[in-house]
Design an enzyme around this catalytic site. Structure first.
Site, mmCIF file in Angstrom:
data_model
loop_
_atom_site.group_PDB
_atom_site.id
_atom_site.type_symbol
_atom_site.label_atom_id
_atom_site.label_comp_id
_atom_site.label_asym_id
_atom_site.label_seq_id
_atom_site.Cartn_x
_atom_site.Cartn_y
_atom_site.Cartn_z
ATOM 1 N N PRO A 2 0.829 -1.209 0.000
ATOM 2 C CA PRO A 2 0.000 0.000 0.000
ATOM 3 C C PRO A 2 0.864 1.259 0.000
ATOM 4 O O PRO A 2 1.867 1.336 0.685
ATOM 5 C CB PRO A 2 -0.809 -0.111 1.290
ATOM 6 C CG PRO A 2 -0.078 -1.078 2.144
ATOM 7 C CD PRO A 2 0.677 -1.985 1.238
ATOM 8 N N LYS A 61 3.092 6.606 5.450
ATOM 9 C CA LYS A 61 2.372 5.334 5.428
ATOM 10 C C LYS A 61 2.127 4.788 6.829
ATOM 11 O O LYS A 61 1.658 3.671 6.984
ATOM 12 C CB LYS A 61 3.148 4.320 4.586
ATOM 13 C CG LYS A 61 3.271 4.754 3.116
ATOM 14 C CD LYS A 61 3.945 3.665 2.306
ATOM 15 C CE LYS A 61 4.824 4.276 1.232
ATOM 16 N NZ LYS A 61 5.608 3.238 0.536
ATOM 17 N N ARG A 278 15.189 -1.824 -5.958
ATOM 18 C CA ARG A 278 13.886 -1.796 -6.611
ATOM 19 C C ARG A 278 14.111 -1.403 -8.056
ATOM 20 O O ARG A 278 15.205 -1.545 -8.579
ATOM 21 C CB ARG A 278 12.953 -0.803 -5.904
ATOM 22 C CG ARG A 278 12.397 -1.376 -4.621
ATOM 23 C CD ARG A 278 11.612 -0.371 -3.831
ATOM 24 N NE ARG A 278 12.491 0.546 -3.099
ATOM 25 C CZ ARG A 278 12.089 1.346 -2.137
ATOM 26 N NH1 ARG A 278 10.847 1.361 -1.796
ATOM 27 N NH2 ARG A 278 12.933 2.134 -1.509
#
Ligand SMILES: [Zn+2]
Length: 302
Positions: A2, A61, A278
């Site tokens: 998320p 977050k 990433r």
């Protein structure tokens, strides 16, 4: 995983459906769900039972519920780690016990707050509130006290953040992902904001103008705000869901995950390269890469 807009949707859902409710009973059954709590599941049960949920907070977050009226440093809050796949669901108590259901809190309106997490990177922790490390006196869960404001907060200072980014003078994308500089901008929205700004993520922040860095921060806020507008109404009355089948936003992205496809702005082929374990996605046509050695190739002489 998320991103900020999804976490904000969960926060809004919790604000609508859980704030104001008293927690009558708690059960934590997932072995890993309480692993951050020194006293384990029993401590979570003891510190949540018979408390009233008084607020739903978020920074970046990080997501938490405040308890009772104690909005003071040292008061308990429930810090919710969504991890990779965590979901906060509000259901009736007779709803089916789905797999991966790790914690439940019975609310005084007869409904149940559930924590469901397939990959078990998430969890619940009851922690004290503490003042933010940046001196703003904002109250945050103690483990998040070092986290900088996110671009959605009323107190977010875009100019001061842009100055910090230029002063740190690292690669601009690395700084966008640094939660002590600005929080809530994950890999996806960093790539999107940099594409909208026409800035390559490996450019040195100190070599960019203050206006350019402010532009990148503005675009980060804008892309996340667009995502929130697109997905922010997707939960219904009984179901607060971060990323189940219907909970993940249909993200309309211009560059992230589009390697090999033409750039919507200039038609060049979008590239993916490895970055911080990433991937970074960018358009070599409108986001000029820095040359080795730090000097930056200008678009006009390319
Ligand atoms: Zn392009």
């Amino acid at each position: 995983m998320p991103e900020l807009p999804e976490v904000e949707v969960v926060r809004r859902g919790l604000e609508s459906h859980v704030v104001g409710r008293r927690i009558l009973d708690v059960s934590v059954t997932g072995a890993r769900t309480a692993r951050r709590q020194p006293g384990g599941p029993a401590e979570i049960v003891a510190r949540l039972t018979d408390r009233v949920v008084s607020g739903a907070g978020r920074r970046g977050k990080y997501l938490w519920l405040t308890l009772d009226r104690e909005h003071t440093a040292g008061a308990d809050c429930l810090l919710v780690h969504l991890g990779m796949s965590g979901q906060m669901l509000v259901t009736t108590t007779d709803a089916p016990r789905v797999r991966h259901l790790h914690a439940r809190a019975l609310l005084d309106d007869g409904r149940e707050l559930r924590f469901v997490d397939q990959r078990t990177f998430g969890g619940w922790t009851v922690v004290p509130l503490a003042e933010a490390a940046d001196g703003t006196r904002v109250l945050l869960p103690a483990p998040a006290a070092h986290v900088a404001a996110d671009p959605f907060e009323p107190g977010f200072d875009e100019l001061a953040t842009a100055r910090t980014i230029r002063r740190r003078d690292s690669e601009i994308k690395r700084l966008l992902l640094d939660q002590t500089v600005v929080s809530g901008i994950g890999n996806i929205y960093a790539d999107e904001a940099l594409w909208r700004s026409g800035v390559h993520g490996r450019r040195r922040a100190g070599a960019l103008t203050l206006a350019t860095v402010r532009g990148v921060l503005g675009h980060a806020r804008e892309v996340m705000s667009d995502a929130l507008d697109a997905g922010g109404t997707s939960f219904d009355a009984l179901y607060v869901n971060v990323n189940g089948a219907s909970g993940y936003f249909d993200r309309s992205l211009d560059v992230y995950g589009r390697a090999g496809q033409p750039c919507a702005r200039c038609g060049a082929v979008v590239v993916r390269e490895d970055f911080m374990n990433r991937g970074s996605h960018f358009c070599p046509g409108c986001q000029s890469a820095p040359r080795r050695g730090g000097a930056t190739r200008s678009r006009s002489v390319r």
